[in-house]
Design a protein around this motif. Sequence first.
Motif, PDB file in Angstrom:
ATOM      1  N   MET A  17      42.131  -3.115  83.383  1.00 21.31           N
ATOM      2  CA  MET A  17      42.597  -4.428  82.950  1.00 21.31           C
ATOM      3  C   MET A  17      42.947  -4.412  81.463  1.00 21.31           C
ATOM      4  O   MET A  17      43.963  -4.984  81.032  1.00 21.31           O
ATOM      5  N   LEU A  18      42.113  -3.735  80.669  1.00 20.72           N
ATOM      6  CA  LEU A  18      42.343  -3.697  79.225  1.00 20.72           C
ATOM      7  C   LEU A  18      43.616  -2.936  78.886  1.00 20.72           C
ATOM      8  O   LEU A  18      44.406  -3.366  78.038  1.00 20.72           O
ATOM      9  N   LYS A  19      43.827  -1.786  79.547  1.00 21.04           N
ATOM     10  CA  LYS A  19      45.041  -1.020  79.294  1.00 21.04           C
ATOM     11  C   LYS A  19      46.283  -1.817  79.676  1.00 21.04           C
ATOM     12  O   LYS A  19      47.298  -1.802  78.968  1.00 21.04           O
ATOM     13  N   LEU A  20      46.207  -2.526  80.796  1.00 24.82           N
ATOM     14  CA  LEU A  20      47.324  -3.353  81.242  1.00 24.82           C
ATOM     15  C   LEU A  20      47.585  -4.484  80.259  1.00 24.82           C
ATOM     16  O   LEU A  20      48.733  -4.750  79.894  1.00 24.82           O
ATOM     17  N   ALA A  21      46.500  -5.114  79.786  1.00 24.42           N
ATOM     18  CA  ALA A  21      46.650  -6.235  78.855  1.00 24.42           C
ATOM     19  C   ALA A  21      47.268  -5.791  77.541  1.00 24.42           C
ATOM     20  O   ALA A  21      48.176  -6.446  77.017  1.00 24.42           O
ATOM     21  N   VAL A  22      46.799  -4.659  77.045  1.00 21.62           N
ATOM     22  CA  VAL A  22      47.360  -4.145  75.789  1.00 21.62           C
ATOM     23  C   VAL A  22      48.810  -3.737  75.993  1.00 21.62           C
ATOM     24  O   VAL A  22      49.668  -3.968  75.141  1.00 21.62           O
ATOM     25  N   GLY A  23      49.090  -3.130  77.131  1.00 24.39           N
ATOM     26  CA  GLY A  23      50.454  -2.712  77.421  1.00 24.39           C
ATOM     27  C   GLY A  23      51.417  -3.862  77.554  1.00 24.39           C
ATOM     28  O   GLY A  23      52.617  -3.712  77.315  1.00 24.39           O
ATOM     29  N   GLU A  30      52.835  -3.678  67.202  1.00 25.09           N
ATOM     30  CA  GLU A  30      52.245  -2.340  67.073  1.00 25.09           C
ATOM     31  C   GLU A  30      51.428  -1.995  68.304  1.00 25.09           C
ATOM     32  O   GLU A  30      51.446  -0.872  68.784  1.00 25.09           O
ATOM     33  N   THR A  31      50.726  -2.990  68.862  1.00 24.25           N
ATOM     34  CA  THR A  31      49.894  -2.720  70.039  1.00 24.25           C
ATOM     35  C   THR A  31      50.729  -2.342  71.237  1.00 24.25           C
ATOM     36  O   THR A  31      50.313  -1.550  72.071  1.00 24.25           O
ATOM     37  N   GLY A  32      51.945  -2.914  71.313  1.00 27.36           N
ATOM     38  CA  GLY A  32      52.817  -2.566  72.418  1.00 27.36           C
ATOM     39  C   GLY A  32      53.272  -1.125  72.352  1.00 27.36           C
ATOM     40  O   GLY A  32      53.359  -0.435  73.358  1.00 27.36           O
ATOM     41  N   LEU A  41      44.068   4.088  71.448  1.00 27.28           N
ATOM     42  CA  LEU A  41      42.805   3.775  70.786  1.00 27.28           C
ATOM     43  C   LEU A  41      42.660   2.260  70.698  1.00 27.28           C
ATOM     44  O   LEU A  41      43.374   1.597  69.943  1.00 27.28           O
ATOM     45  N   PHE A  42      41.735   1.707  71.469  1.00 22.38           N
ATOM     46  CA  PHE A  42      41.542   0.263  71.466  1.00 22.38           C
ATOM     47  C   PHE A  42      41.089  -0.246  70.100  1.00 22.38           C
ATOM     48  O   PHE A  42      41.280  -1.413  69.780  1.00 22.38           O
ATOM     49  N   LYS A  43      40.498   0.635  69.315  1.00 25.48           N
ATOM     50  CA  LYS A  43      40.000   0.188  68.007  1.00 25.48           C
ATOM     51  C   LYS A  43      41.131  -0.230  67.070  1.00 25.48           C
ATOM     52  O   LYS A  43      40.905  -0.925  66.071  1.00 25.48           O
ATOM     53  N   ASP A  44      42.370   0.166  67.389  1.00 27.24           N
ATOM     54  CA  ASP A  44      43.514  -0.197  66.552  1.00 27.24           C
ATOM     55  C   ASP A  44      44.116  -1.539  66.952  1.00 27.24           C
ATOM     56  O   ASP A  44      44.996  -2.059  66.244  1.00 27.24           O
ATOM     57  N   VAL A  45      43.678  -2.100  68.050  1.00 26.19           N
ATOM     58  CA  VAL A  45      44.233  -3.369  68.535  1.00 26.19           C
ATOM     59  C   VAL A  45      43.643  -4.528  67.746  1.00 26.19           C
ATOM     60  O   VAL A  45      42.433  -4.640  67.579  1.00 26.19           O
ATOM     61  N   LEU A  46      44.493  -5.412  67.250  1.00 24.19           N
ATOM     62  CA  LEU A  46      44.050  -6.558  66.454  1.00 24.19           C
ATOM     63  C   LEU A  46      44.072  -7.862  67.243  1.00 24.19           C
ATOM     64  O   LEU A  46      43.353  -8.800  66.916  1.00 24.19           O
ATOM     65  N   ASN A  66      37.954  -3.651  65.783  1.00 20.07           N
ATOM     66  CA  ASN A  66      38.721  -4.293  64.711  1.00 20.07           C
ATOM     67  C   ASN A  66      39.503  -5.517  65.197  1.00 20.07           C
ATOM     68  O   ASN A  66      40.341  -6.043  64.458  1.00 20.07           O
ATOM     69  N   LEU A  67      39.199  -5.962  66.400  1.00 17.48           N
ATOM     70  CA  LEU A  67      39.909  -7.102  66.982  1.00 17.48           C
ATOM     71  C   LEU A  67      39.699  -8.363  66.152  1.00 17.48           C
ATOM     72  O   LEU A  67      38.586  -8.667  65.728  1.00 17.48           O
ATOM     73  N   ARG A  68      40.797  -9.093  65.917  1.00 14.25           N
ATOM     74  CA  ARG A  68      40.714 -10.329  65.128  1.00 14.25           C
ATOM     75  C   ARG A  68      41.017 -11.577  65.970  1.00 14.25           C
ATOM     76  O   ARG A  68      40.560 -12.664  65.640  1.00 14.25           O
TER      77      ARG A  68
END
Length: 525
Positions: A17-23, A30-32, A41-46, A66-68
Amino acid sequence: MNRLYDSMEPRVIDDDMLKLAVGEQSSQEETGELAKQEGILFKDVLSLQLDFRNILHIDNLWQFENLRKLQLDNNVIEKIEGLENLTHLVWLDLSFNNIETIEGLDTLVNLEDLSLFNNRISNIDSLDALVKLQVLSLGNNQIDNMMNIIYLRQFRCLRMLSLSGNPISEVEDYKMFICAYLPDLVYLDFRRIDDHTKEVAEAKHHYSIEELKHRENLMQARLEEEQVRREELERHKTAFVEHLNGSFLFDSMYAEDSEGNKLSSLPGVSELLEVYPSKDKFVIICVNIFEYGLKQQEKWKTELDTFNECVHEAIQENQEQGKRKIAKFKEKHLMSLSAIREELEMPNIEKMILECSTDISELFDALMMLEMQLVEQLEETISMFERNIVNLVGLFIENVQSLMAQCRDLENHHHEKLLEISISTLEKAVKGDLDEDLSEDVRALFVDKDTIVNAVGASHDIHLLKIDNREDELVTRINSWCTRLVDKIHRDEIMRNRKRVKEISLYIDHMKSELDNLEYSDILD
């Protein structure tokens, strides 16, 4: 108010689910772009959108350190959980879920915007850690007690509040009450609060607010006093002398002394405890240890500060020397590179390149020599500091042990006096001359001499054990502190040296690579 999905089974957040959501993030973000890469690296997702996914349990978000911004609205979440690692979160949307209790937000100290709109919440609480909270949306819930507003007074940054759709919003005094008790609020239920409304609200609730402010000030004063006490205790702990500035150790000797407490009712013992100066002397010795520890702590701190200053100055001076050598090298190296590019004869080019290579090697040798000199200098400084701090700690331990020995002497003297009184009381009991009314527990001690001597001895052993344990604790802790401090200094120096050698090697490798590329280019030309 709750969200129901009949066509889908409730889900838990998993990696798929997380990979799909980030994608699914916008391809321009940048996350796309990251999502298209293997091993994202999920740690780069804001920012993360997990809305409308029929989520029941929040889980597996620990990687987004590092999620904001996090959207979890329009799901079927029943409990706020799994967010403890998202300490950089600024914006959180949990609206349109089935949440009944506010919880699980204690680590989100940077949160500024929180939406819990359209849930099942009846009380506003457990938000204490959100000291930066500016926007709070709690509309369409089940909040029915106006005292919840008082709780929100602690949030000094709160500027926007939504409570429409709750039972309290139907109360006649709803708006005036909130404006009066939350005077820094700018927006209520998405409407700006005008100055006239604030003035009327303040006048209407003036006396109640003044009384509340008085209670808040008293509470704040108590909290500040408690904070001062905690800080003082922490300072005493760093000197290893906590609770030695009074009668704590003496009192603790009797706290678990059942035999001694029985013997205290004997005729003459109470006078012994009151008149005999052992307690006063005992406490004075403890206070002396306490004050001595604080003074020594200042010496340890001064020694450490001086050491750190010496190390900093040595490193700084060494680095300046290195910079000067590099600057001098660069000036000559750039001229040499320019001359090589202009030279047309290959033998001359080869000779000039060889000279540049020699200059690079000489620079490496010079920088490494500087580092070796610094290592030797710091080793000497560290050794001197280690000797000094070990000597200071050793002297402190020696003096503390001497003072503790005085405490034992007082206890031994007290024990002798108590034993005399106990034997005298036994002799009176044997002769039938004991007129005092003693309890059955106490009388049971006077069946024979061995019993009373054992009782007095057991009391004495407990007292000595308390003294021994406190001394052992102090000595163990300060030795451990000293060892850890020295070990850390040695480790830090090893890491500094490795880092510096790596920096020098990388720089020299870069210079050599640049020269090699130039040589290769000239050969091609």
